[in-house]
Structure formats: C-alpha cells, structure tokens
Design an enzyme around this catalytic site. Structure first.
Site, short mmCIF file in Angstrom:
data_model
loop_
_atom_site.label_atom_id
_atom_site.label_comp_id
_atom_site.label_asym_id
_atom_site.label_seq_id
_atom_site.Cartn_x
_atom_site.Cartn_y
_atom_site.Cartn_z
CB SER A 1 8.02 -41.93 11.40
OG SER A 1 7.18 -41.72 13.31
CE1 TYR B 1 2.46 -40.33 9.87
CE2 TYR B 1 3.41 -41.54 12.43
CZ TYR B 1 3.62 -40.79 10.98
OH TYR B 1 4.05 -39.46 10.80
P1 NAD Z 1 3.09 -30.91 8.73
O1 NAD Z 1 1.43 -31.77 9.30
O2 NAD Z 1 3.53 -29.65 9.47
O3 NAD Z 1 3.17 -30.61 7.42
C1 NAD Z 1 2.79 -31.51 5.85
C2 NAD Z 1 2.70 -31.14 4.99
O4 NAD Z 1 3.04 -32.03 3.79
C3 NAD Z 1 1.47 -29.77 4.65
O5 NAD Z 1 1.84 -28.98 4.36
C4 NAD Z 1 0.26 -30.22 3.54
O6 NAD Z 1 -0.66 -29.89 2.71
C5 NAD Z 1 1.50 -31.58 3.20
N1 NAD Z 1 0.62 -33.17 2.63
C6 NAD Z 1 -0.13 -33.52 3.40
N2 NAD Z 1 -0.93 -34.97 2.58
C7 NAD Z 1 -0.08 -34.55 1.50
C8 NAD Z 1 -0.32 -34.95 -0.20
N3 NAD Z 1 -1.41 -36.15 -0.15
N4 NAD Z 1 0.63 -34.79 -1.00
C9 NAD Z 1 1.55 -33.83 -0.99
N5 NAD Z 1 1.47 -32.61 0.47
C10 NAD Z 1 0.60 -33.41 1.29
O7 NAD Z 1 4.32 -32.33 9.14
P2 NAD Z 1 5.26 -32.28 9.20
O8 NAD Z 1 5.20 -32.22 11.17
O9 NAD Z 1 6.26 -31.08 9.27
O10 NAD Z 1 5.72 -33.25 9.09
C11 NAD Z 1 5.77 -34.15 8.06
C12 NAD Z 1 7.12 -35.60 7.27
O11 NAD Z 1 7.50 -36.11 8.70
C13 NAD Z 1 5.20 -36.32 7.84
O12 NAD Z 1 6.27 -37.55 6.70
C14 NAD Z 1 5.20 -36.84 8.87
O13 NAD Z 1 5.17 -38.29 8.80
C15 NAD Z 1 6.61 -36.72 9.15
N6 NAD Z 1 7.25 -37.10 11.25
C16 NAD Z 1 6.82 -36.43 11.41
C17 NAD Z 1 6.79 -36.03 13.08
C18 NAD Z 1 5.93 -35.60 13.60
O14 NAD Z 1 6.08 -35.69 15.25
N7 NAD Z 1 5.36 -33.76 13.65
C19 NAD Z 1 7.21 -37.00 13.60
C20 NAD Z 1 7.83 -38.02 12.84
C21 NAD Z 1 7.94 -38.32 11.09
#
Ligand code: NAD
Length: 273
Positions: free
Chosen positions: A143, A156
C-alpha cells in the site's frame, strides 16, 4: 514479459475487492486455472460459482493466511493436486482504521499477522517450488501506507511498511540468486472497494477505480515489473519525504495534500456489504 497464458494463478483474499478482479482478469488473459483462498466462505463460494459458470476452472479453499498451519496444509494440497503455482497474488489484507491507542492487542496482532506475516507464510510455502521450476511471479499487494506515515492507521501502516521492506528485499534476494522468479510490489493509495469506505481522498490522489488499478497490476506482471505505485503522487512520495525536513514534509502531506485527515471520515465496510 510474463504471460498469463496457461498459467496456474493463486490469489489470497480473492473472494472480493481487487482480489476477485485480479482473478477474473487473470483468467480472461489466458490463465488455465485460478485458485482462490479466502476466509469469507460465503463470498468465496459466490466468487467460485460465478467464475465457474463463465466456463473457467476455479478452485476455492477456505484459508486464513495468518494461520501458518492452515497455509502449509492448503499449500501442500495445491502442490499435490495442481503440481505448481506460477503466479501468486498475495492480496489478503485487513484494516481497523483506529488510532494506535484505541486498538486492542488482539487487533494489533491480527493486522500484523494477516498483512505482514501472512504474505510471508504464503510466499514461503510456494517459493521453493518456483525456484526449482525456474519460473514464478509473486505479486505482493502492499500500500502507499507503506511509504508515508498516516494518523488513524498506525498499525495498518506498520504492517504495510513491513510488507514493502520484505517484498522489495525478497526481489533483490531472488535476483542475486540468479533465479528467474520475479516479485512485484504494489503500493496503491485508496481504492474504491469498500475496505476504506468513508475516507477523504487526499489532493491529487483520487480514490482509485478498482477496475483501472487491477488492469495496471496485471499489465505490470505482463511486462515483468518489480514495482507499481499509483497514482503518480505516490511515486513522488519517497523522494519528497527523503529531501524535506520532517516538519516541512508533515505540513505538505498533512495540510496541503490532506493525507493526515484522510482517515478522519473512515467508516470501513459495513458487515453486510
Ligand atoms: P477487500 O476487503 O475488498 O478484500 C480483501 C479480501 O481479503 C476479502 O475477501 C477478505 O475476506 C480477505 N481476507 C481478509 N483477511 C484474510 C485472511 N486472514 N486470510 C484470507 N483472506 C482474508 O479489500 P481490497 O480493497 O480488495 O484490498 C486488497 C488488498 O489491497 C489488501 O491487502 C489491502 O490492504 C490492499 N490495499 C487496499 C487499498 C484500498 O483502499 N482498498 C489501498 C491500498 C492497498
């Protein structure tokens, strides 16, 4: 160049959000099998049946990436039943959206376990086979929070700084070994998936469209990149932070760009979303 054609792709946290989109796009670009790991059984089932109905080969497994034993067991099963994983998206992640002193020790540990240790557990389980096969690509979704401090997400940010440091070092280790196995570290700012619902987008860093950012991630894999930072301001962040005195950087990031107030309006995803 790394093609998705005939590849076996595994995505953690692939039942929703950008994980699901990256899975769909991997299949659309020619992957012959998608393995989805997630903790959310209902979302996992829905994702699996949606993609299977489209004629794709999809395997789902309920795996908590923070549970080392469970990762080892499921990885062993994958290698036995499918022989190898060519492209691994380490994507599962969680956020609490709290100041440090509001976190329970349990939620601090959980965030580090999923976002920092989980990616290492999964990579460690598949990397030796990739090295042995002389092929593989590990994509670590870190991120922009791994590049700048930000109030409201101290834990985070810590978990994502760890992810960036580990992922970029792993990339160098593999290069030094002379193995063709590649690592891509992805550092996006806020993405409109619901995970960060309510946040106020900083200046020049609008909420990223999940469709756009996932296309960029897959393009980066196809062109063999090792680093992706989006949007453009995120590319400048390490440089600006490196050259400015901390008080000046904090003024610029906090007061001018509004990064330090972006989490004030965070609500996060509601349970039923
Ligand atoms: P999201 O919450 O839509 O999806 C995350 C998925 O991970 C969900 O299906 C959840 O059930 C699964 N998950 C959570 N904990 C888990 C575990 N212990 N084992 C297996 N699966 C697990 O999130 P997103 O926005 O699609 O984010 C995906 C990635 O991108 C994450 O690593 C997040 O930190 C990163 N990210 C997100 C953003 C944002 O603004 N959404 C920005 C930068 C980085």
């Amino acid at each position: 160049m790394s093609s998705f054609k005939n590849k076996i792709v595994l995505i953690t946290g692939g039942a929703r959000g950008i994980g699901l989109l990256m899975g769909e796009k991997s299949l659309a670009r020619g992957a012959n099998k998608l393995i989805i790991w997630d903790v959310d059984e209902k979302a996992l089932q829905e994702a699996g049946s949606k993609l299977t109905k489209q004629g794709y080969t999809v395997v789902t497994d309920t795996v908590d990436v923070s549970d080392h034993e469970s990762v080892l067991k499921s990885a062993k099963k994958v290698l036995k039943e499918h022989d190898r994983v060519d492209i691994l998206f380490n994507n599962a992640g969680i956020v609490s959206g709290k100041d440090f002193d509001e976190h329970s020790m349990e939620s601090i540990k959980k965030t580090m376990d999923v976002n920092s240790l989980g990616i290492m557990y999964v990579a460690r389980a598949f990397l030796p086979e990739m090295i042995k096969n002389g092929d593989g690509y590990i994509i670590n979704i870190a991120s922009a929070a791994g590049l700048t401090p930000n109030p409201g997400m101290a834990v985070y940010a810590a978990s994502k700084w760890a992810a960036v440091g580990w992922s970029e070092s792993l990339n160098l280790e593999l290069q030094k070994k002379g193995t063709p196995v590649k690592v891509l570290t992805v550092m996006p700012s806020y993405i409109n998936t619901g995970m960060f619902a309510g946040v106020t987008a900083p200046l020049l860093m609008p909420l990223l469209d999940p469709d756009d950012i996932t296309t960029k991630i897959l393009d980066a894999v196809e062109s063999g990149k090792d680093r992706l930072r989006e949007p453009f301001m995120v590319k400048l962040t390490p440089f600006i932070r490196g050259v400015l005195p901390s008080k000046v950087y904090n003024f610029v990031a906090g007061k001018i760009f509004g990064v330090y107030n972006s989490m004030d309006t965070f609500t996060g995803r509601k349970k039923e979303d």
